[in-house]
Design a protein around this motif. Structure first.
Motif, PDB file in Angstrom:
ATOM      1  N   HIS A 184       0.787  -1.103  -0.125  1.00 19.41           N
ATOM      2  CA  HIS A 184      -0.114  -0.100  -0.115  1.00 19.41           C
ATOM      3  C   HIS A 184       0.744   1.269  -0.012  1.00 19.41           C
ATOM      4  N   LEU A 185       1.825   1.215  -0.693  1.00 16.90           N
ATOM      5  CA  LEU A 185       2.628   2.295  -0.921  1.00 16.90           C
ATOM      6  C   LEU A 185       1.830   3.440  -1.706  1.00 16.90           C
ATOM      7  N   SER A 186       2.015   4.926  -1.086  1.00 18.16           N
ATOM      8  CA  SER A 186       0.888   5.803  -1.873  1.00 18.16           C
ATOM      9  C   SER A 186       1.819   6.150  -3.351  1.00 18.16           C
ATOM     10  N   LYS A 187       1.011   6.931  -4.068  1.00 16.67           N
ATOM     11  CA  LYS A 187       1.541   7.536  -5.384  1.00 16.67           C
ATOM     12  C   LYS A 187       2.776   8.362  -4.950  1.00 16.67           C
ATOM     13  N   LYS A 188       2.640   9.084  -3.868  1.00 20.18           N
ATOM     14  CA  LYS A 188       3.686   9.867  -3.635  1.00 20.18           C
ATOM     15  C   LYS A 188       4.895   9.132  -3.115  1.00 20.18           C
ATOM     16  N   ASP A 189       4.680   7.932  -2.393  1.00 17.80           N
ATOM     17  CA  ASP A 189       5.758   7.280  -1.964  1.00 17.80           C
ATOM     18  C   ASP A 189       6.519   6.584  -3.218  1.00 17.80           C
ATOM     19  N   ILE A 190       5.840   6.270  -4.225  1.00 18.43           N
ATOM     20  CA  ILE A 190       6.402   5.669  -5.037  1.00 18.43           C
ATOM     21  C   ILE A 190       7.255   6.553  -6.270  1.00 18.43           C
ATOM     22  N   ARG A 191       6.773   7.615  -6.173  1.00 19.14           N
ATOM     23  CA  ARG A 191       7.465   8.878  -6.858  1.00 19.14           C
ATOM     24  C   ARG A 191       8.780   9.157  -6.140  1.00 19.14           C
ATOM     25  N   THR A 192       8.470   9.221  -4.780  1.00 26.45           N
ATOM     26  CA  THR A 192       9.822   9.437  -4.098  1.00 26.45           C
ATOM     27  C   THR A 192      10.791   8.370  -4.145  1.00 26.45           C
ATOM     28  N   ILE A 193      10.582   7.095  -4.125  1.00 27.28           N
ATOM     29  CA  ILE A 193      11.249   5.904  -4.280  1.00 27.28           C
ATOM     30  C   ILE A 193      12.171   6.074  -5.646  1.00 27.28           C
ATOM     31  N   MET A 194      11.313   6.152  -6.551  1.00 27.86           N
ATOM     32  CA  MET A 194      11.756   6.189  -7.944  1.00 27.86           C
ATOM     33  C   MET A 194      12.713   7.094  -8.101  1.00 27.86           C
ATOM     34  N   LYS A 195      12.686   8.532  -7.574  1.00 24.74           N
ATOM     35  CA  LYS A 195      13.509   9.552  -7.791  1.00 24.74           C
ATOM     36  C   LYS A 195      14.903   9.026  -6.836  1.00 24.74           C
ATOM     37  N   LEU A 196      14.736   8.766  -5.884  1.00 22.57           N
ATOM     38  CA  LEU A 196      15.951   8.363  -5.012  1.00 22.57           C
ATOM     39  C   LEU A 196      16.611   7.368  -5.746  1.00 22.57           C
ATOM     40  N   GLU A 197      15.853   6.217  -6.433  1.00 28.14           N
ATOM     41  CA  GLU A 197      16.639   5.340  -7.482  1.00 28.14           C
ATOM     42  C   GLU A 197      17.290   6.033  -8.376  1.00 28.14           C
ATOM     43  N   GLU A 198      16.762   6.959  -9.152  1.00 26.03           N
ATOM     44  CA  GLU A 198      17.476   7.370 -10.147  1.00 26.03           C
ATOM     45  C   GLU A 198      18.599   8.416  -9.806  1.00 26.03           C
ATOM     46  N   ASN A 199      18.653   8.931  -8.552  1.00 29.71           N
ATOM     47  CA  ASN A 199      19.938   9.801  -8.027  1.00 29.71           C
ATOM     48  C   ASN A 199      20.457   8.948  -6.938  1.00 29.71           C
ATOM     49  N   VAL A 200      20.807   7.618  -6.894  1.00 29.36           N
ATOM     50  CA  VAL A 200      21.165   6.990  -5.939  1.00 29.36           C
ATOM     51  C   VAL A 200      22.400   7.324  -5.589  1.00 29.36           C
ATOM     52  N   THR A 201      23.523   7.656  -6.349  1.00 25.31           N
ATOM     53  CA  THR A 201      24.828   8.088  -6.083  1.00 25.31           C
ATOM     54  C   THR A 201      25.038   9.591  -5.632  1.00 25.31           C
ATOM     55  N   ASP A 202      23.818  10.323  -5.495  1.00 29.35           N
ATOM     56  CA  ASP A 202      24.034  11.447  -5.129  1.00 29.35           C
ATOM     57  C   ASP A 202      24.566  11.890  -3.774  1.00 29.35           C
ATOM     58  N   GLU A 203      24.214  10.891  -2.940  1.00 28.90           N
ATOM     59  CA  GLU A 203      24.678  10.807  -1.552  1.00 28.90           C
ATOM     60  C   GLU A 203      24.868   9.115  -1.062  1.00 28.90           C
ATOM     61  N   ILE A 204      26.076   8.782  -1.076  1.00 32.87           N
ATOM     62  CA  ILE A 204      26.143   7.291  -0.787  1.00 32.87           C
ATOM     63  C   ILE A 204      26.614   7.189   0.696  1.00 32.87           C
ATOM     64  N   PRO A 205      26.133   6.303   1.771  1.00 29.68           N
ATOM     65  CA  PRO A 205      24.864   5.306   1.217  1.00 29.68           C
ATOM     66  C   PRO A 205      23.414   6.156   1.590  1.00 29.68           C
ATOM     67  N   ASP A 206      23.375   7.420   1.856  1.00 32.57           N
ATOM     68  CA  ASP A 206      22.178   8.026   2.409  1.00 32.57           C
ATOM     69  C   ASP A 206      21.022   7.745   1.527  1.00 32.57           C
ATOM     70  N   GLN A 207      21.111   7.736   0.131  1.00 34.21           N
ATOM     71  CA  GLN A 207      20.191   7.559  -0.854  1.00 34.21           C
ATOM     72  C   GLN A 207      19.322   6.355  -0.666  1.00 34.21           C
ATOM     73  N   TYR A 208      20.378   5.337  -0.438  1.00 31.85           N
ATOM     74  CA  TYR A 208      19.909   4.056  -0.405  1.00 31.85           C
ATOM     75  C   TYR A 208      19.278   3.757   0.812  1.00 31.85           C
ATOM     76  N   ILE A 209      19.738   4.263   2.137  1.00 37.06           N
ATOM     77  CA  ILE A 209      19.127   4.266   3.282  1.00 37.06           C
ATOM     78  C   ILE A 209      17.730   4.712   3.238  1.00 37.06           C
ATOM     79  N   ARG A 210      17.482   5.896   2.545  1.00 38.62           N
ATOM     80  CA  ARG A 210      16.226   6.286   2.284  1.00 38.62           C
ATOM     81  C   ARG A 210      15.105   5.565   1.772  1.00 38.62           C
TER      82      ARG A 210
END
Length: 504
Positions: free
Chosen positions: A241-267
């Motif tokens: 039951h992830l919300s649409k907002k949750d999914i958008r957030t996760i996908m954005k984190l996935e697309e920018n996962v190396t911006d902050e290592i490992p913080d993005q992955y932890i998020r």
């Protein structure tokens, strides 16, 4: 939304009705704006082949004039064999195959400076060894960082920059029989793994077109049994039951996962929960069983690769009797008892996984690519020599990227993937003919593991199970059912030079 100041709002009783000329001008302007908007959408809407973009589905799908279109009841394919091996990328096996979308030079990422990660120098791929020195990290995080939002340059940082053994490639000298299949049949060079990795959830996609949100292998490998047979096994999965907002957030984190290592992955991991490696989801064998379509899952129990062992109603129900050893496949073919649908998962010694098997590294336990290729050839030879050859389609894939380099960015369908490309061979008398040395064809249609399930579903008029198999292209670019089939048998000899033998 910001409101207009009261002094700029005309009272309703004093608003003037527009004239006919004003209405006509507004309608004309609206039409122009609509046409312009449609043009811009057509020009810039992200396609499924782009890295780091959200894609709605495959780049092509079967149409009325497609020679690979499946017509239920009239299609000549009566048997499908889905062979799932381990941990390789397209560039690792076919990066130098003529005419294919391959590469023998890899990109890297430099994350050592104060300004964060920046593109590093190119790294020429080296010739691969028959036995990979060791396993390479290839989990969910590794897949995300390797892809790096579509830049495909993070494969070096998954080993902390110290392990470049994934920057290697095989060629015709080291896997001659796989290349011989590519010469004669179909080599699919845009067949992607269904998720970022690793083995367990990828194998769930090969039977269910989903992984129940599972993103990792089991956490406990030190006790007897596996999946439903070990109550101490747990893994991580995305919560329901992830919300649409949750999914958008996760996908954005996935697309920018190396911006902050490992913080993005932890998020991203904040959206996970722990779950037993035994649960119920619909699997394709459920539909096959209900429709009276014969099937078997040829895989040893208590191994990482046995996805059906984690499906509670299969493991503890009557369908478990159809989970049989992979050595039974050749016996069934030779005895005239080949199922209409077969999953064929090799034993560890022949699955081509990098490094050594679960018994450790010793002269008795290395995993040889040569021996694994021989195992594949032995099973395919059995089909070609049988009465089933003319009515069979065989699909050979490798389950995840294994830490090996690949340069083609996968589509970003959802929070699970897609992951890097797998080598993929589609073998049948009905495959499309092309310009490869022996009449084979290079198919650049976008596929994933759900495409094989969609192919089976379309053959038997079965309903899709998830959004993935509903949208998947059913291997439509690989076949031509309007041509005369090439029923000549390509029975290949087993290689005698394998360093660790050829017996199965």
């Amino acid at each position: 939304m910001q409101q207009r100041p009261p002094e700029l709002i005309r009272p309703a009783s004093r608003r003037r009705r527009p004239t006919r000329q004003q209405i006509a001008r507004r309608r004309s302007g609206a039409v122009v704006l609509l046409v312009l908007l449609l043009f811009l959408v057509w020009q810039f809407w992200p396609s499924s082949g782009g890295g780091g973009t959200v894609a709605d589905g495959p780049t092509s799908s079967p149409g009325p004039g497609n020679p690979g279109k499946i017509i239920p009841g009239e299609n000549p394919i009566k048997h499908v064999v889905f062979i799932i091996k381990e941990n390789r990328t397209f560039d690792n096996y076919f990066g130098s195959y003529p005419g294919a979308e391959g590469a023998t030079v890899g990109k890297t990422l430099d994350c050592s400076g104060p300004s964060g990660c920046v593109p590093g120098p190119d790294y020429p791929l080296k010739k691969a060894l028959d036995v990979q020195p060791h396993d390479i990290t290839h989990g969910f995080a590794s897949g995300l960082m390797a892809i790096n939002g579509g830049e495909m340059n993070g494969f070096n940082i998954i080993g902390l920059g110290d392990d470049m053994t994934g920057y290697v490639y095989h060629d015709r000298d080291t896997i001659p029989n796989y290349w011989a299949y590519a010469d004669r049949f179909v080599l699919a060079d845009h067949f992607f793994t269904s998720m970022y990795g690793p083995t367990f959830p990828e194998h769930l996609y090969t039977v269910a077109a989903q992984s129940n949100g599972v993103v990792d292998n089991k956490t406990n490998a030190d006790t007897p049994g596996n999946y439903c047979d070990d109550a101490r096994e747990f893994t991580k999965r995305f919560v329901d039951h992830l919300s649409k907002k949750d999914i958008r957030t996760i996908m954005k984190l996935e697309e920018n996962v190396t911006d902050e290592i490992p913080d993005q992955y932890i998020r991203i991991a904040q959206y996970w929960e722990s779950v037993r490696t035994c649960f119920d989801i619909e699997v394709l064998p459920d539909q096959l069983e209900a429709a009276g379509i014969s099937w078997k899952y040829y895989a040893l129990p208590d191994l990482w690769m046995n996805g059906l062992q984690s499906i509670r109603h299969v493991r503890f129900g009557p369908m478990w009797a159809k989970n049989v050893p992979p050595s039974d496949f050749v016996k069934d073919v030779r005895s005239g008892d080949m199922p209409e649908v077969s999953w064929l998962v090799p034993p560890e010694s022949y699955n081509e996984h990098p490094g050594c098997n679960s018994k450790g590294c010793s002269p008795q336990s290395p995993i040889s690519v040569c021996a694994g290729e021989n195992w594949t050839v032995d099973n395919i030879n059995a089909v070609m020599k049988s009465e089933y050859w003319e009515s069979t389609a065989i699909v050979v894939v490798w389950d995840d990227f294994g830490g090996f380099y690949d340069h083609v960015p996968p589509p970003h369908y959802d929070i699970m993937g897609l992951g890097p490309r797998t080598p993929a061979l589609i073998i049948s008398p009905w495959t499309r003919q092309g310009e490869s040395p022996d009449g084979g064809y290079i198919d650049s249609t976008v596929y994933e593991f759900s495409s094989v399930l969609k192919f089976i579903e379309d053959l038997h008029e079965l309903d899709p199970m998830t959004e993935r198999d509903a949208q998947a292209d059913p291997l439509s670019g690989a076949f031509d059912f309007t041509q005369e089939p090439n029923t000549d048998k390509l029975v290949l000899p087993l290689r005698s030079e394998c360093p660790y033998g050829t017996s199965f």
